[in-house]
Each structure stands twice: as structure tokens, then as C-alpha cells.
Design an enzyme around this catalytic site. Structure first.
Site, short mmCIF file in Angstrom:
data_model
loop_
_atom_site.label_atom_id
_atom_site.label_comp_id
_atom_site.label_asym_id
_atom_site.label_seq_id
_atom_site.Cartn_x
_atom_site.Cartn_y
_atom_site.Cartn_z
N CYS A 1 -1.19 8.88 3.04
CA CYS A 1 -1.03 8.25 1.73
C CYS A 1 -2.23 8.52 0.84
CB CYS A 1 -0.81 6.76 1.90
SG CYS A 1 -2.09 5.92 2.85
N GLU B 1 0.89 -1.17 0.00
CA GLU B 1 0.00 0.00 0.00
C GLU B 1 0.92 1.20 0.00
OE1 GLU B 1 -1.20 3.29 1.40
OE2 GLU B 1 -1.52 2.18 3.27
#
Length: 696
Positions: A302, A263
């Protein structure tokens, strides 16, 4: 007004093979606000091979002895335990430079994910240690050769390599999926905020709620950890795309085909619709969303908006509105009530962001920020403060920097576009994103943008006046939804509900005869052996019913009166049931019974009407009408226990129950299947007559 207290030196320790390992010397960590030393971490002395062996040989077997529901109950109890201690985590959170609001997403968001997975596992998974997956496949004409997929836990360890920005959520959301699947975790947090992750793990260990070996923690450098991974292990990485690329090709990971889930940070885009005007509610929503994503966690997410795509004729209005919105943001000591944005995690991180800003300025210009604003507490030099900054790239289709360079801080770049095709092209130039958002009230516009952006995104939010009040926002991953994305974002995924659990399991196709397959999966397989006795299955308690218990009912011949009466009661006068001429000219060539009449008639065949252990019909699933039934046809029903789901008593409940899923097959006088479906019934569980407690 409060201020960040002077911290005492913390000595976070690794927790491996059942013991705590601390070191007096190691890497010194400082708080992000004043630059004062707060902790020393080191992995010196940790035997990584032994830690992995301990997880495989102690934690794994202990977890695999538990069913999905037992693991879920443990996870729920742990979430409750951690929530009671959240204030301790909030105190440490301030040292990372994050405000309490930032900490809520990390701390309570992480604990909330444990609650979510505990609930999903109880609702969607069986009370077993394995998961039958998908439908039974009939492999032979005679029905004696069938197959089904089965999911079982991997017999290794999931190694978590986590980022610094979410030390609690990043750890707990991975733990939740692995734990429910029956796989132990070894957590390697990023050093900058590792002391917060360690505090949570210390409480988890102290709680005694998880089996020993199901969770280990390594502070400091990972040493030769990856060298000792084996085929059944997994790696779950969160961090930069560049680091992911290096780790993914580690020789041992490649040689042993160790699954590597990434991720990665991505250049997420948010698109202001072409139809949105400054006076529209969506314009204000867009400004607030972009400003929030720039300043939340000081931009260290993120999922943050890095590229703001705006119609070219709306750029000036957006810049002015963002300048006003960001002007309200106060920067400083996050423990102060009047501060809305804290610091980056470290001065090193600030320098990296500033270096990226310098590179971005080669193709874009700063339109908001660029000068130090008043600091409300904290140290401008020793602390890691950076003011919100917005750049404008006038030629985004030919520029490279905005689509390749990520300033992992309070920075976003405005990219003007001319039409929807150009907006889609710009969004795709990020080469894969975790999330994108579209702000518009025009459904045609939303459709075109979603379908154009879908192939390069893991999640898409369409935000407008209709859902703004309930929307969780652009940057908020949810346990029920996929968190991950293609290309640069890692080409993997986390969460996505039970799909995240399945990711930690091995899928095997099992081929057998129906009776053997039913014995293996503990779910009845059509065509397999059944058990019939003199006791009606609806007269049995949940504990007495066994998978395969079956009842074959008496026969009933369908009459014209049945069809007419059902049409009058239901109001369903469809021509195929009541119009003799129309029915002859229709699909079936004759009048046929209502499908729902067949279900009702079947219920009349198999229901035991007197009060008993069966309390209610809980639902009906997988209904298929296979063959028509006409006037004069004769039907009967076979009802077979397919599976059982034990229900826990909820607060205030006194009657213990379970759900029994029955497979129903209605056949005609030629033994042809005319309808099939599954029925869920709520059935009372037995109590012990002596003390009123439940039978084991």
C-alpha cells in the site's frame, strides 16, 4: 539452490469463543508460484454474534483487569515466543509468492512492532488501567474547581479486516495497539494468505500468554459480522479505497456510529529534486528506491511508489538508469537463492493488474517491461508472475489515469514536471496518499516540496546522502510514526506511537475539586490535600511512599552573596543578576536571583543528605519560572509525591527500583508561586526479608 516444496493440504480453522472451527469444504487456495492447492478455508458454522459477545464479555474484562504495564509485559513475552517460531512462518510465506526478504518485512516487522509497543507502553504510560491525558485545567479563580481528561478502554471489540499483502504485520500492528489499550481483537484476514495469519494465531493461542478472548480469528467469508457490531466496537480496515467506501456506509456501522479506521491503498509519489543531476549521489538513491518499491513484495504494498515525478529534462536518464537497475532483478520461485522477485498473490490479482495496465496505456506508454523475461522456477501460466513494468505519461497534468488507477503490482508510472510548483501539483493529484518521498540534497527545495505536499500526505521522507545509510526507505511504516493519510488513503491512521493506543480509548472530561480529581486519577493535583508526617519522604522506600505525601521545607532568605556566588560558580553573569544599573533599567527593575539558583536552593531545602532509598535524580520536567526573586526575598518549597512508576528488573539487575515523580512548588514570603517543576527520582523498592523476593 532450493525450490518451493510440494505443500501438503492445510486446513486452517477459525478460532472463536474459545474453540477452533474447521470445515472440510470451502474455498480452495493455491500457491502463487506453481498454482498448486495449499489450503481450504471456510467460516461456515461460525456464529458472528456470539464471537463478538465473547470478545466483549470474556476478552474485554480480562484485558481491562490488567494495567498498561502488565499488558506490555504480556506483549513482549508474546513477541519473544513468536520470534522463536519465525522459520515456520517463513516457510508458509514462500507459498504466497513472496521472497524471504519480502517475508522479513511482514514477519519480523510484525513481531518487531509488538516489541516496540511493549517498550513504548512501559516508557510512556502509567502502571494503571486508565490514562490521565493532558494537563489539569483550572476552571475557577479559587482553584477549587478543576478538570482533566481521562482515557479509558472502549468496552467493545476491534474487528480487523486485513489485506492479503501483509498477513502477519497487518494483524500484529493492529493487535499491538488494541491490546495495550485494553481492547480485544477479532481478525478477519484476506483469504489469499489467510493460512499464514492462522498459523501465527494458532501459536499465539498455544502460548497462553494472552488472556482468553483477547484474540479471535475468522477464516473465510465475514457473513453477517458487521450486522452485529455495537457502539463500543471498532473496525480497522486495510485494503482498497473502493472496498473501504462500501464498508464504511454499512447500515449498522452508520446507525451505531461505529468508528471505522481505514488504511487504503494510495497512489504514492516520489519526487526527484529539480537540482539533482545524474552524477549526484541522490540520483542513484532515487533509482534504487523506485526500483526497490516496484519489486518489493512484487509491488503489492500500500506504500509502494506508483508515481515517479522526475524533472522533464532528466526523464531519459532516469529511464535508462531504471532499465539497468530493473534488469538485474531475477523473477521466479521465491525459495530459490538466485530469485529477487516472486509472484503476485494469485492469478486473479495478476489479471486485475493487467487490466489496470491496459487502462493506463490509454494515457501512458510502456518504456520498461512488456515482455516475459526468463523465469527462474515457477509456472508462467499457473503461477501469478508479472514482470516489472514502468510507464511514461508525457502529459501528466491533463491525464487522469495515473492519478486515479492503481496497478497493485510491480508497476510505476513516470511523470515529468517542469518546476517545483508543478511537482507539488502532480503529487496532490493523487487525492491523498499514505506516503510521499523527496530525494534531494537542497534544503530549500526540500522545504518547498515538504510544505507543498504535507496537506495531502500522512508521511513524508526526505532522502539524501546524509541519511541514506540509516533510512528505512519510502515504503516502510514505523511503529513510532503515523501510518495513514488523508483523502483516498482513508483519512484515518494507525500506529503513530502511543497515539495509536489512544485511538482505541474513550476520552472523557472529568470535573471535580483537586482532592477528588487526585483520588480518581491517582496523580496529585495542585491545590489538593496533602499528607505530612515526621518521616522525611526521601527516607521512605518506593512501596512506602504514597501519592500526596508532602514536605513543606524551612525558609531561606536570598542574599546578594547567594547571587554573586552562584554567578561565579556557574559562569552566568547575565546583567539582570550582577549589574545593578542594568537590572534597574531592565524588565524586573532590580537584581534578581538566577532561576537555576532557586532550583538548587530548593534542592538544599528538601533533600535528605544521608544514604537512603532515594538512589538518584532521574530528571526534571515542566519547569516554569513564574515570579522573580530578588535580594531579601524569602523562599520555601513544597515537595509532593505526584505519581509512582514501578520499574521491572532488567537482566543482571539485583536492586529493584521505581520512579517517583515529585511536584515541587517554590513560593516567596507572600505565598506567591515563583517556580514550579516536576522531579523524577529513582527509589529503591522493598524486599521481603525472609526469602529475598520482592513484596507484592
Amino acid at each position: 539452490m532450493t525450490t518451493l516444496p510440494t505443500p501438503s493440504m492445510l486446513r486452517p480453522a477459525s478460532y472463536v469463543y474459545g474453540t477452533w472451527h474447521a470445515n472440510a469444504d470451502g474455498q480452495t487456495l493455491v500457491d502463487a508460484v506453481y498454482g498448486r492447492p495449499v489450503a481450504v478455508i471456510s467460516s461456515e458454522g461460525v456464529d458472528f454474534a456470539q464471537a463478538l459477545h465473547y470478545g466483549r464479555e470474556v476478552g474485554g474484562p480480562a484485558l481491562r483487569r490488567l494495567t498498561f504495564h502488565a499488558r506490555a509485559r504480556a506483549l513482549k513475552a508474546l513477541a519473544t515466543y513468536l520470534m522463536e517460531r519465525k522459520e515456520d512462518y517463513y516457510a508458509l510465506n514462500l507459498l504466497t509468492g513472496a521472497t524471504r526478504r519480502d517475508g522479513w518485512v511482514d514477519i519480523e516487522g510484525g513481531i518487531g512492532t509488538l516489541f516496540s509497543y511493549a517498550g513504548m507502553a512501559r516508557r510512556e504510560l502509567p502502571d494503571e488501567r486508565f490514562l490521565p491525558d493532558g494537563k489539569v485545567e483550572k476552571l475557577g479563580k479559587g482553584g477549587t474547581f478543576v478538570a482533566r481528561h481521562l482515557l479509558v478502554p472502549r468496552e467493545g471489540v476491534e474487528v480487523q479486516i486485513n489485506a492479503y499483502n501483509f498477513p502477519v504485520w497487518g494483524m500484529l500492528e493492529k493487535l499491538a495497539q488494541a491490546f495495550i489499550a485494553g481492547m480485544p481483537s477479532l481478525v478477519k484476514p484476506a483469504p489469499q494468505t489467510a493460512y499464514l495469519a492462522e498459523r501465527v494465531v494458532r501459536d499465539i493461542v498455544a502460548s497462553g500468554l494472552l488472556p482468553e478472548g483477547s484474540l479471535q480469528l475468522v477464516m473465510g467469508e465475514p457473513g453477517d459480522l458487521l450486522d452485529h457490531l455495537a457502539e463500543q466496537d471498532m473496525v480497522a480496515f486495510t485494503g482498497s479505497a473502493a472496498t473501504a467506501q462500501k464498508l464504511r456506509v454499512h447500515p449498522n456501522i452508520v446507525a451505531r456510529n461505529v468508528p471505522f479506521n481505514t488504511e487504503a491503498d494510495s497512489l504514492n509519489a516520489s519526487v526527484l529534486g529539480l537540482t539533482v543531476r545524474p552524477e549526484d549521489p541522490e540520483f542513484a538513491l532515487y533509482i534504487k528506491e523506485v526500483a526497490r518499491e516496484i519489486t518489493s513484495k512484487a509491488g503489492q504494498k500500500c506504500t509502494a511508489i506508483r508515481r515517479a515525478l522526475v524533472p522533464r529534462d532528466r526523464i531519459e536518464a532516469v529511464v535508462e538508469a531504471l532499465r539497468r537497475e530493473l534488469g538485474k532483478v531475477t523473477v521466479g520461485d521465491p525459495s530459490r537463492d538466485d530469485v529477487r522477485m516472486g509472484a503476485l498473490v494469485s492469478t486473479d490479482q495478476r489479471e486485475r493488474v493487467q487490466a489496470t495496465l491496459t487502462a493506463l496505456r490509454e494515457e501512458a506508454r510502456v518504456v520498461i517491461g512488456g515482455e516475459d523475461r526468463e523465469l527462474l522456477g515457477g509456472d508462467r501460466e499457473k503461477g501469478a508472475f508479472l514482470d516489472p513494468t514502468v510507464l511514461l505519461c508525457d502529459s501528466p497534468l491533463t491525464a487522469r489515469g495515473p492519478h486515479e488507477l492503481e496497478a497493485f503490482g510491480p508497476v510505476a508510472t513516470l511523470l515529468p514536471y517542469g518546476g517545483l510548483e508543478e511537482a507539488v501539483q502532480l503529487a496532490r493529484m493523487g487525492r491523498g496518499s499514505l506516503v510521499g518521498s523527496i530525494v534531494t540534497h537542497d534544503r530549500t527545495e526540500a522545504t518547498e516540496l515538504v510544505l507543498g505536499m504535507a496537506s495531502t500526505h500522512g508521511r513524508l521522507l526526505v532522502l539524501n546522502r546524509e541519511n541514506a545509510e540509516e533510512s528505512t526507505g519510502h515504503g516502510s511504516p514505523l511503529p513510532q510514526l503515523k501510518h495513514g493519510g488523508p483523502g483516498r488513503a482513508g483519512s484515518s491512521e494507525e500506529m503513530a506511537g502511543i497515539a495509536g493506543v489512544k485511538h482505541h480509548m474513550n476520552k472523557v472530561a472529568v470535573q471535580a475539586d483537586p482532592t477528588t480529581l487526585a483520588a480518581i486519577t491517582r496523580e496529585y493535583v495542585p491545590g489538593g490535600e496533602v499528607r505530612e508526617d515526621r518521616i522525611h519522604p526521601f527516607r521512605k522506600t518506593f512501596d512506602e511512599i504514597q501519592v500526596g505525601d508532602s514536605l513543606l521545607t524551612h525558609r531561606r532568605t536570598v542574599t546578594e552573596a547567594d547571587i554573586v556566588n552562584f554567578a561565579n560558580v556557574s559562569g552566568d553573569h547575565f546583567y539582570a543578576h550582577v549589574d545593578e544599573i542594568g537590572a534597574r533599567e531592565g524588565l524586573f527593575g532590580r537584581r534578581v536571583a538566577h532561576g537555576y539558583f532557586l532550583i538548587s536552593a530548593a534542592a538544599g531545602q528538601f533533600v535528605s543528605p544521608a544514604p537512603g532509598p532515594v538512589l538518584a535524580n532521574y530528571g526534571l520536567e515542566n519547569l516554569r519560572f513564574v515570579e522573580p526573586v530578588g535580594i531579601g526575598d524569602t523562599i520555601r518549597t513544597r515537595l509532593t509525591c505526584k505519581r509512582k512508576i514501578r520499574k521491572d528488573l532488567r537482566p543482571g539487575e539485583v536492586r529493584p527500583t521505581g520512579v517517583v515523580e515529585w511536584h515541587a512548588e517554590i513560593t516567596n514570603q507572600r505565598d506567591e508561586l515563583v517556580a514550579t517543576y516536576d522531579i523524577l527520582t529513582l527509589v529503591e523498592r522493598a524486599r521481603d526479608g525472609a526469602d529475598g523476593q520482592l513484596h507484592p
